[in-house]
Scaffold this motif. Structure first.
Motif, mmCIF file in Angstrom:
data_model
loop_
_atom_site.group_PDB
_atom_site.id
_atom_site.type_symbol
_atom_site.label_atom_id
_atom_site.label_comp_id
_atom_site.label_asym_id
_atom_site.label_seq_id
_atom_site.Cartn_x
_atom_site.Cartn_y
_atom_site.Cartn_z
ATOM 1 N N LYS A 165 0.827 -1.207 0.000
ATOM 2 C CA LYS A 165 0.000 0.000 0.000
ATOM 3 C C LYS A 165 0.867 1.266 0.000
ATOM 4 O O LYS A 165 0.510 2.268 -0.597
ATOM 5 C CB LYS A 165 -0.906 -0.026 1.239
ATOM 6 N N HIS A 166 2.021 1.206 0.657
ATOM 7 C CA HIS A 166 2.903 2.370 0.801
ATOM 8 C C HIS A 166 4.222 2.176 0.043
ATOM 9 O O HIS A 166 5.247 2.737 0.436
ATOM 10 C CB HIS A 166 3.169 2.638 2.284
ATOM 11 N N ALA A 167 4.178 1.420 -1.037
ATOM 12 C CA ALA A 167 5.394 1.073 -1.780
ATOM 13 C C ALA A 167 6.152 2.293 -2.301
ATOM 14 O O ALA A 167 7.389 2.337 -2.233
ATOM 15 C CB ALA A 167 5.049 0.128 -2.937
ATOM 16 N N MET A 225 21.334 5.812 18.537
ATOM 17 C CA MET A 225 19.960 6.194 18.224
ATOM 18 C C MET A 225 19.389 5.241 17.180
ATOM 19 O O MET A 225 20.053 4.299 16.761
ATOM 20 C CB MET A 225 19.939 7.637 17.696
ATOM 21 N N MET A 226 18.163 5.527 16.751
ATOM 22 C CA MET A 226 17.506 4.728 15.714
ATOM 23 C C MET A 226 16.921 5.660 14.674
ATOM 24 O O MET A 226 16.563 6.790 14.978
ATOM 25 C CB MET A 226 16.343 3.906 16.288
ATOM 26 N N VAL A 227 16.801 5.140 13.462
ATOM 27 C CA VAL A 227 16.047 5.809 12.409
ATOM 28 C C VAL A 227 15.005 4.800 11.932
ATOM 29 O O VAL A 227 15.307 3.619 11.738
ATOM 30 C CB VAL A 227 16.943 6.312 11.250
ATOM 31 N N LEU A 228 13.784 5.268 11.788
ATOM 32 C CA LEU A 228 12.692 4.388 11.392
ATOM 33 C C LEU A 228 11.943 4.974 10.214
ATOM 34 O O LEU A 228 11.934 6.188 10.032
ATOM 35 C CB LEU A 228 11.689 4.218 12.549
ATOM 36 N N LEU A 229 11.320 4.107 9.465
ATOM 37 C CA LEU A 229 10.382 4.527 8.426
ATOM 38 C C LEU A 229 9.011 4.049 8.861
ATOM 39 O O LEU A 229 8.793 2.853 9.086
ATOM 40 C CB LEU A 229 10.758 3.937 7.072
ATOM 41 N N ILE A 230 8.106 5.004 8.993
ATOM 42 C CA ILE A 230 6.750 4.727 9.437
ATOM 43 C C ILE A 230 5.794 5.293 8.404
ATOM 44 O O ILE A 230 5.965 6.422 7.956
ATOM 45 C CB ILE A 230 6.493 5.363 10.819
ATOM 46 N N ASP A 231 4.809 4.526 8.016
ATOM 47 C CA ASP A 231 3.893 4.989 6.972
ATOM 48 C C ASP A 231 2.838 5.953 7.519
ATOM 49 O O ASP A 231 2.805 6.248 8.719
ATOM 50 C CB ASP A 231 3.267 3.804 6.227
ATOM 51 N N ALA A 232 2.001 6.437 6.637
ATOM 52 C CA ALA A 232 0.982 7.421 6.999
ATOM 53 C C ALA A 232 -0.073 6.861 7.951
ATOM 54 O O ALA A 232 -0.825 7.620 8.561
ATOM 55 C CB ALA A 232 0.301 7.960 5.735
ATOM 56 N N ASP A 233 -0.114 5.534 8.112
ATOM 57 C CA ASP A 233 -1.035 4.901 9.052
ATOM 58 C C ASP A 233 -0.382 4.670 10.411
ATOM 59 O O ASP A 233 -0.981 4.069 11.297
ATOM 60 C CB ASP A 233 -1.534 3.561 8.493
#
Length: 167
Positions: free
Chosen positions: A63-65, A87-95
């Motif tokens: 859905k978030h490709a 630290m951390m880096v994350l990718l989080i979608d619009a949901d």
């Protein structure tokens, strides 16, 4: 910049009595706390309650490709710096769903203890005031520190998030 210091007593009084001295907390945080209370978010959560099974996460990634394809190389470039800074880096979608987590192994291990991991949903309605959920709600970059988080699970964390929008 005028920084307002929140402390644990302010949080504790709000979750127990619903009383908030708004001079002791940023307006954005106060508004989020009120949204969380209205949504009956449990402030005593010790971990995120929603983690998607792998098959659901695959569909969510489809859905978030476009977002994931465009942002992944940038997160990858940050990985080494995040490890060095613990630290951390994350990718989080619009949901509000976490798709990737990179950074220092000990930090990732600590995050896993509160279900802050791939597949977790980190919206305000899931875990209360937090950088991710509040940034998604306000559509602005947000920093949340310690007991500014609504749920106990995140009180030991300092977090930042910025929404990425395509319009």
């Amino acid at each position: 910049m005028n920084v307002i210091r929140n402390d644990f007593k302010t949080w504790k009084r709000f979750v127990k009595e619903g009383v908030l001295d708004e001079s002791r907390i940023q307006k954005r945080i106060a508004a989020s706390w009120h949204r969380c209370k209205k949504a009956d978010v449990n402030p005593y959560l010790e971990k995120g309650p929603k983690v998607m099974p792998a098959d659901h996460l695959e569909r969510q990634a489809e859905k978030h490709a476009l977002f994931l394809a465009a942002s992944s190389p940038h997160a990858e470039k940050m990985k080494t710096a995040m490890r060095e800074m613990e630290m951390m880096v994350l990718l989080i979608d619009a949901d509000g769903v976490v798709h990737s987590v990179n950074g220092h192994p000990r930090t990732i291990h600590e995050a896993n203890r509160i279900n802050f991991l791939k597949g977790a949903c980190w919206t305000e309605t899931a875990v209360g005031t937090n950088a991710i959920g509040t940034a998604l709600y306000t559509n602005e970059p947000v920093m949340i520190h310690g007991s500014e988080h609504y749920s106990l699970a995140s009180h030991q964390w300092s977090c930042s998030a910025a929404p990425i929008r395509y319009e």
